[in-house]
Design an enzyme around this catalytic site. Sequence first.
Site, PDB file in Angstrom:
ATOM      1  N   HIS A 149       0.879  -1.177   0.000  1.00 42.64           N
ATOM      2  CA  HIS A 149       0.000   0.000   0.000  1.00 42.64           C
ATOM      3  C   HIS A 149       0.922   1.234   0.000  1.00 42.64           C
ATOM      4  O   HIS A 149       2.015   1.186   0.566  1.00 42.64           O
ATOM      5  CB  HIS A 149      -0.822  -0.064   1.291  1.00 42.64           C
ATOM      6  CG  HIS A 149      -1.920   0.940   1.417  1.00 42.64           C
ATOM      7  ND1 HIS A 149      -1.685   2.259   1.721  1.00 42.64           N
ATOM      8  CD2 HIS A 149      -3.267   0.800   1.331  1.00 42.64           C
ATOM      9  CE1 HIS A 149      -2.847   2.888   1.801  1.00 42.64           C
ATOM     10  NE2 HIS A 149      -3.822   2.033   1.565  1.00 42.64           N
ATOM     11  N   CYS A 173      -4.696   2.281  -3.739  1.00 42.15           N
ATOM     12  CA  CYS A 173      -3.474   2.819  -3.124  1.00 42.15           C
ATOM     13  C   CYS A 173      -2.282   1.884  -3.334  1.00 42.15           C
ATOM     14  O   CYS A 173      -1.437   1.739  -2.445  1.00 42.15           O
ATOM     15  CB  CYS A 173      -3.657   3.085  -1.630  1.00 42.15           C
ATOM     16  SG  CYS A 173      -4.925   4.275  -1.267  1.00 42.15           S
ATOM     17  N   ASP A 216       2.739  -4.541   8.193  1.00 42.07           N
ATOM     18  CA  ASP A 216       1.538  -3.727   8.028  1.00 42.07           C
ATOM     19  C   ASP A 216       0.349  -4.686   8.112  1.00 42.07           C
ATOM     20  O   ASP A 216       0.071  -5.419   7.158  1.00 42.07           O
ATOM     21  CB  ASP A 216       1.619  -3.007   6.677  1.00 42.07           C
ATOM     22  CG  ASP A 216       0.300  -2.375   6.256  1.00 42.07           C
ATOM     23  OD1 ASP A 216      -0.703  -2.527   6.989  1.00 42.07           O
ATOM     24  OD2 ASP A 216       0.272  -1.743   5.182  1.00 42.07           O
ATOM     25  N   LYS A 227     -10.733  -0.712  10.358  1.00 39.65           N
ATOM     26  CA  LYS A 227     -10.873  -1.904   9.513  1.00 39.65           C
ATOM     27  C   LYS A 227     -11.180  -3.146  10.347  1.00 39.65           C
ATOM     28  O   LYS A 227     -11.166  -4.256   9.838  1.00 39.65           O
ATOM     29  CB  LYS A 227      -9.605  -2.104   8.693  1.00 39.65           C
ATOM     30  CG  LYS A 227      -9.405  -1.006   7.654  1.00 39.65           C
ATOM     31  CD  LYS A 227      -8.209  -1.251   6.756  1.00 39.65           C
ATOM     32  CE  LYS A 227      -8.088  -0.110   5.744  1.00 39.65           C
ATOM     33  NZ  LYS A 227      -6.932  -0.266   4.867  1.00 39.65           N
ATOM     34  N   GLN A 246      -4.844  -5.222   6.889  1.00 37.21           N
ATOM     35  CA  GLN A 246      -5.822  -6.152   6.319  1.00 37.21           C
ATOM     36  C   GLN A 246      -5.934  -7.446   7.104  1.00 37.21           C
ATOM     37  O   GLN A 246      -6.815  -8.254   6.833  1.00 37.21           O
ATOM     38  CB  GLN A 246      -5.461  -6.489   4.864  1.00 37.21           C
ATOM     39  CG  GLN A 246      -5.716  -5.383   3.889  1.00 37.21           C
ATOM     40  CD  GLN A 246      -7.135  -4.864   3.920  1.00 37.21           C
ATOM     41  OE1 GLN A 246      -8.078  -5.604   4.170  1.00 37.21           O
ATOM     42  NE2 GLN A 246      -7.294  -3.588   3.688  1.00 37.21           N
TER      43      GLN A 246
HETATM   44  C1  PLP Z   1      -5.965   0.500   4.682  1.00 31.81           C
HETATM   45  C2  PLP Z   1      -4.560   0.109   4.591  1.00 31.81           C
HETATM   46  C3  PLP Z   1      -3.535   0.985   4.958  1.00 31.81           C
HETATM   47  C4  PLP Z   1      -3.819   2.396   5.400  1.00 31.81           C
HETATM   48  O1  PLP Z   1      -4.624   2.422   6.533  1.00 31.81           O
HETATM   49  P1  PLP Z   1      -5.224   3.821   7.063  1.00 31.81           P
HETATM   50  O2  PLP Z   1      -6.239   3.389   8.061  1.00 31.81           O
HETATM   51  O3  PLP Z   1      -5.841   4.494   5.869  1.00 31.81           O
HETATM   52  O4  PLP Z   1      -4.115   4.597   7.634  1.00 31.81           O
HETATM   53  C5  PLP Z   1      -2.249   0.539   4.885  1.00 31.81           C
HETATM   54  N1  PLP Z   1      -1.951  -0.701   4.484  1.00 31.81           N
HETATM   55  C6  PLP Z   1      -2.898  -1.587   4.121  1.00 31.81           C
HETATM   56  C7  PLP Z   1      -2.506  -2.961   3.715  1.00 31.81           C
HETATM   57  C8  PLP Z   1      -4.230  -1.205   4.157  1.00 31.81           C
HETATM   58  O5  PLP Z   1      -5.173  -2.060   3.786  1.00 31.81           O
END
Ligand code: PLP
Length: 408
Positions: free
Chosen positions: A122, A366, A199, A225, A202
């Site tokens: 992302h 993104c 990260d 999320k 997800q």
């Molecule tokens: C949504 C997402 C982000 C960004 O998250 P924010 O809540 O917009 O800061 C980063 N990495 C992954 C894999 C995502 O799905």
Amino acid sequence: MEIDLKYIRSQFPILTQTVNQKPLIYLDNAATTQKPFPVLEAEDIYYKTINSNVHRGVHTLSQLSTIEMEATRGAVKEFINAKKDYEIIFTKGTTDGINLLASSIEPLVNKGDEIIISTLEHHSNIVPWQFLAERKGLILKVIPIDENGELLLNEFEKLITEKTKIVAINHISNALGVVNSIEHIIKKAHEAQAFVLIDGAQAISHKKIDVQKLNVDFYVFSAHKMYGPTGVGILYGKEKLLERMKPYQGGGEMIKEVTFEKTTYADLPFKFEAGTPNIAGNIVLKKAIEFIQNIGLENIEKYENSILKYITKKLEELDGITTYAKNSTSKTGVVSFNLDINNIHSSDVGFILDKQGIAVRTGHHCAQPLMRHLGVTGTVRASVAIYNTKEEIDLLIEGITLAQKMLQ
Ligand SMILES: *Cc1c(COP(=O)(O)O)cnc(C)c1O
């Protein structure tokens, strides 16, 4: 355990809405999930009963809001099995957490050091590292992927050198749903004395995370999320690394003593929490965690994977659809596809589905470098949460068939 879908759906007031005169079918969960009653109600109750600033007042309300916010820190610690409460840092979200890390980690890197990311990242796990690389003269390297959207792990091993300092990888790709072999990546990175950031934006609502078992150095995610509020996130970091990092922002809350000559910093976690946080949001994150725990992450994963399999099978039965990472053996939450029709954009499909009350994401998600790799400008992405049903997927498939007819 069977999932009690009727009960689960009854917890989400937004799901009873119609959109464009059709019952809402919400399949944009990888962008943000909907919020259940316990989360919505707790926010309301907070503002109506104990609203006050944290960690400051001796007065009763301030003490109560401090206790509640720190209770969430404890709940997050348990949820991801961190060793200590103070390894849990409140942020604004995944993006904020990665920016914090890419800034605060400066004392631990030197000119010429290398950062490894992947083709699947992302933008929020690319750009902050580019900033750091520019500031400190570091080199950014990228792990390639195969035709299934999976990381080429032998290529990763070739990228590692004695200069590798940071490996920053997503747990699950938001654009393809591919689950990365983070255990292997963490092990190999540690053999080279590199730090690993995962990260987990997800992964956090779909999989049980145990940061100690993973032995990961940093893990970030967003509350919104995982059925929680927007503007709230978590950065987990190992104590001994957080101790060596410099503060991200200066201000109130993060200091021990301030004079005009010199300031000393507060202990963990407050060193990284300057200013008044999203108190209500931080408090109600606990309700989102409890919502997930009441169903159980194993049950959630099993149910969602059955829905994902169902979408994949139904899409396969249609002619004229390209599904990305179709043959990946490990996927969660996301299906990404396009209609094989020339000169249409993924958003054309999104508009037609929206008229049917179906919310999907279209575009580059993104992840422009990944889209470039796939040779597309974007995809249609359907992403599932615990409240989605097979009946909704049948309607999605009907909507896609309609889009094929209209765009042909
Ligand atoms: C949504 C997402 C982000 C960004 O998250 P924010 O809540 O917009 O800061 C980063 N990495 C992954 C894999 C995502 O799905």
